[in-house]
Design a protein around this motif. Structure first.
Motif: not given
Length: 328
Positions: A171-190
């Motif tokens: 809650k009330h957090v900010t996502f950081s972007t990758k170098e290509n400008g995309s945001v995909e933070p959860f793909s490694s949480c298997s």
């Protein structure tokens, strides 16, 4: 009577350590430490407790609370891992004590971590990398409130490397972007199966967040930003079965690839005087989820749709009236 009192035994202290430590699991840290006065049997027992609950409501002054937290962490038996650590602060705190808590938890193989605080920031606070790469975490809850305007941000990493994480609440957090400008933070949480995002933010010009996860089954989103910007959420979650959407309709679902197991969708729209509901976004939700098995709309959502229908009827009536005038 005196003879009977003399024959009384301290049966509680005679219990095994594991039983006593399990009892401490239901106590906050202040009361756990206070058990040292019971007898010599209890003097150092608390130092081996795998569960710590820090609650500022037990203290009148912030410095006393902060000093207590630091003292407990320094006195605790470092050879004992932490199963569950909760840190709740109703008043305002700075990021220093927060960093200390997270670093300690990650270094002691924490499995469940809950942080619920009012945070005072003079500059952006970057979440410690150790907590975003903790291999033991199964449950993580990070709920932040701010006493002033959102001039600063609590920044999350570009991705979470948490292989055992099953439940994430932010809650009330900010996502950081990758170098290509995309945001995909959860793909490694298997192992992630439950995700709750409440009033989250995106920096820069990014307007799309990609939620890609093969194990996710339950997703809750509440007012993704709340400033009138309609962000887009792209879902690639083949096992997703339940979606709950709350708050302002300020985010669109731009992609719904591969959702064969989606069964339940619940929509609870709310709005404020300065932020009226975005009717177009709400309609897009209904279109996206038109074929879901169970669609539940809250009373406030139905009222919003009723207002929209009334406005549409009025526009149609005005249009017909103008056409009749032109014919005459």
């Amino acid at each position: 009577m005196e003879r009977d009192m003399g024959n009384l035994q301290d049966r509680l202290s005679d219990l095994p350590d594991l039983v006593l430590l399990n009892i401490m699991k239901f106590m906050n840290a202040k009361h756990v430490v206070q058990t040292t006065v019971l007898s010599k049997r209890w003097k150092n027992l608390w130092k081996s407790s795998p569960n710590l609950t820090f609650d500022s409501s037990d203290f009148l002054w912030v410095p006393v609370f902060n000093n207590f937290v630091s003292w407990v962490l320094s006195c605790r038996d470092n050879s004992v891992s932490i199963h569950n650590l909760e840190f709740r602060r109703k008043g305002c705190i700075g990021p220093k004590i927060l960093d200390e808590i997270m670093t300690y938890a990650a270094s002691h193989d924490v499995q469940q971590l809950t942080i619920v605080v009012n945070l005072v920031l003079k500059q952006d606070f970057v979440l410690p990398s150790c907590i975003c790469n903790c291999p033991s975490l199964k449950f993580l809850k990070l709920y932040f409130w701010f006493p002033y305007a959102f001039a600063s941000h609590i920044k999350l990493p570009t991705s979470f490397n948490l292989p055992t994480l099953e439940s994430l609440h932010i809650k009330h957090v900010t996502f950081s972007t990758k170098e290509n400008g995309s945001v995909e933070p959860f793909s490694s949480c298997s192992m992630l199966n439950t995700l709750v995002m409440d009033h989250c933010y995106l920096l820069d010009a990014t307007k799309v967040i990609h939620i890609s996860n093969s194990r996710l089954t339950n997703l809750t989103i509440r007012s993704f930003r709340g400033d009138g910007i309609a962000y887009e959420i792209s879902l690639s979650t083949p096992n997703l079965s339940v979606i709950t959407i709350k708050g302002l309709p300020d985010h669109k679902f731009s992609s719904m690839r591969n959702l064969p197991d989606l069964e339940k969708v619940k929509i609870e729209v709310s709005w404020y005087e300065n932020f009226p509901p975005n009717h177009l976004v709400l309609i897009s939700w209904l279109q996206v989820f038109a074929k879901v098995k169970i669609l539940t709309l809250s009373w406030s959502t139905i009222k919003t749709l009723n207002v929209l229908l009334s406005e549409f009827k009025n526009l149609c009536a005005i249009s017909r009236g103008e056409q009749m005038q032109l014919q005459h």
